[in-house]
Design an enzyme around this catalytic site. Structure first.
Site, PDB file in Angstrom:
ATOM      1  CB  ILE A 150      -0.907  -0.023   1.247  1.00 13.29           C
ATOM      2  CG1 ILE A 150      -1.812  -1.262   1.186  1.00 13.29           C
ATOM      3  CG2 ILE A 150      -1.734   1.239   1.358  1.00 13.29           C
ATOM      4  CD1 ILE A 150      -2.548  -1.552   2.466  1.00 13.29           C
ATOM      5  CG  ASN A 189      -1.312   4.898   2.961  1.00  7.84           C
ATOM      6  OD1 ASN A 189      -1.258   3.717   2.640  1.00  7.84           O
ATOM      7  ND2 ASN A 189      -2.317   5.405   3.639  1.00  7.84           N
ATOM      8  CB  CYS A 190       2.531   0.895   4.014  1.00  4.78           C
ATOM      9  SG  CYS A 190       3.508  -0.171   5.088  1.00  4.78           S
ATOM     10  CG  ASP A 191       5.362   5.306   7.727  1.00  4.79           C
ATOM     11  OD1 ASP A 191       5.053   6.098   6.807  1.00  4.79           O
ATOM     12  OD2 ASP A 191       5.112   5.527   8.930  1.00  4.79           O
ATOM     13  CE  LYS A 251       4.361   7.071   2.489  1.00  2.00           C
ATOM     14  NZ  LYS A 251       4.036   8.198   3.374  1.00  2.00           N
TER      15      LYS A 251
END
Length: 116
Positions: free
Chosen positions: A8, A10-12, A15
């Site tokens: 996903i 927006n998952c840190d 990223k």
């Protein structure tokens, strides 16, 4: 090497993983669970290879918000149904290459696996 990173955006952790791949010049394709969906057969293959308990992120917010009765008595079939219904419950990132499948991100492990 063909590398597909599932997760996903927006998952840190996703990223960090994508940034690491870019910084090391490793070409990859990103598959967004929410936008691109998740094939039940592919998820079953991941479960067969890694185990549902390794894929299901029980510490994540999405799982913790489930009613207690849904958290009890989990098995492969119920875990798969949860992950298909709410892909945010899958531990991320899942990485597929010709030589294997992995879940999670650790720079040292990835250095040995992908940059060697």
């Amino acid at each position: 090497m063909t590398l597909t990173l599932y997760g996903i955006p927006n998952c840190d952790t996703v990223k960090k993983a994508r940034r690491w791949l870019d910084e090391h010049g490793i070409v990859h394709r990103f598959h967004d669970f929410r936008k691109d969906g998740l094939d039940p057969g592919r998820l079953q293959g991941w479960i067969d290879t890694l185990g549902w308990d390794k894929l299901l992120n029980k510490s994540g917010t999405t799982f913790r918000k489930l009613p207690d009765d849904q958290k009890q008595g989990l098995d492969a079939a119920t875990a798969k149904a949860l992950m298909l219904d709410q892909p945010a419950m899958i531990r991320r990132p899942v990485v597929e290459t010709e030589d294997g499948l992995s879940v999670g991100f650790a720079a040292d492990d990835w250095q040995a696996r992908f940059a060697a």
